[in-house]
Design an enzyme around this catalytic site. Structure first.
Site, mmCIF file in Angstrom:
data_model
loop_
_atom_site.group_PDB
_atom_site.id
_atom_site.type_symbol
_atom_site.label_atom_id
_atom_site.label_comp_id
_atom_site.label_asym_id
_atom_site.label_seq_id
_atom_site.Cartn_x
_atom_site.Cartn_y
_atom_site.Cartn_z
ATOM 1 N N HIS A 93 0.836 -1.204 0.000
ATOM 2 C CA HIS A 93 0.000 0.000 0.000
ATOM 3 C C HIS A 93 0.867 1.250 0.000
ATOM 4 C CE1 HIS A 93 -3.500 2.519 1.173
ATOM 5 N NE2 HIS A 93 -2.599 3.161 1.901
ATOM 6 N N GLU A 94 1.916 1.256 0.825
ATOM 7 C CA GLU A 94 2.799 2.425 0.883
ATOM 8 C C GLU A 94 3.607 2.568 -0.403
ATOM 9 O OE1 GLU A 94 2.334 4.541 3.123
ATOM 10 O OE2 GLU A 94 1.002 3.221 4.256
ATOM 11 N N HIS A 97 1.509 4.432 -2.829
ATOM 12 C CA HIS A 97 1.559 5.886 -2.652
ATOM 13 C C HIS A 97 2.816 6.469 -3.302
ATOM 14 C CE1 HIS A 97 -1.948 6.607 -0.242
ATOM 15 N NE2 HIS A 97 -1.569 5.792 0.731
ATOM 16 N N GLU A 168 -6.294 6.745 -1.388
ATOM 17 C CA GLU A 168 -6.177 5.556 -0.549
ATOM 18 C C GLU A 168 -6.691 4.329 -1.289
ATOM 19 O OE1 GLU A 168 -4.742 5.066 2.445
ATOM 20 O OE2 GLU A 168 -4.013 7.120 2.175
#
Length: 234
Positions: A93-94, A97, A168
């Protein structure tokens, strides 16, 4: 444009030290670095982000920087309570980003929000100055313009929050693409939701949560994110 070009580029490590984070050496966490290197290769990054550790029992992870230079911080709670599959989902997930340059997008949105607030304040001051002129000349007051100037900062903030929630979801999708596993991140979100529930909510209102308007959230509801992740796995 001036704000974008003159904003200083702060090193990711300097930002993370403000949170009391320290950089993890590869000998301290070889398994984490192995996951990081694999995800960096899949994400097409020139080098893997630096890995930082935050001595906090709160389950949290976040990233700073961009594709050229970045860092990921994970808390003690993440390491203690998540299994490897779930940690990989969180890191993915990071990485999403970072790959999507979300920090740059957030910075741009924040600058636009500040500019909107500044122009709105100037406009409201000008209206106060010209109000006597409108009163004595019996000219019509531009009600629509006044309303726009008054509500513009609030609308800008709501749009900024909506952008954050959208990014997100995009990072969740990137995590599934990079790890090839939708259930790892879903499991991590479920544990985060359970461990980070407020004590008095669990004690006095079991199974219930204090309602929070969706438009005021920086992150989507965990249940919605989990449902989307499960749909991706089907």
């Amino acid at each position: 444009v001036v704000m974008l070009t003159t904003t200083p580029r702060i090193a990711p490590g300097m930002i993370l030290r403000m949170y009391g984070a320290r950089e993890l050496d590869q000998s301290e966490a070889p398994g984490l670095y192995a996951v990081m290197n694999e995800l960096a290769e899949r994400a097409g990054l020139a080098k893997a982000p630096m890995l930082y550790y935050i001595p906090s029992k709160v389950m949290n992870a976040f990233s700073v920087g961009n594709r050229q230079g970045s860092a990921i911080a994970i808390s003690d709670g993440i390491v203690r309570y998540l299994n490897w599959r779930e940690i990989a989902g969180v890191l993915g997930h990071e990485f999403g980003h970072i790959r999507n340059n979300d920090l740059r997008i957030y910075s741009l949105a924040d600058m636009l929000s500040r500019v909107t607030s500044a122009f709105s304040l100037i406009g409201q001051l000008l209206i106060v100055v010209y109000l006597p002129v409108w009163f004595f000349t019996h000219q019509g007051i531009p009600v629509l313009i006044i309303m726009i100037l008054f509500f513009a900062p609030s609308m800008s903030t709501l749009m900024q929050l909506a952008l954050s929630r959208t990014r997100e979801f995009a990072a969740d999708l990137a995590a599934v693409e990079l790890t090839g596993d939708s259930q790892g991140l879903a499991g991590a979100l479920m544990k985060m939701e359970q461990y980070q529930s407020r004590f008095w909510e669990t004690l006095f209102l079991p199974g219930r949560k204090v309602p929070e308007p969706s438009v005021l959230r920086t992150h989507p509801h965990s249940a919605e994110r989990i449902e989307r992740l499960r749909m991706l796995g089907e």
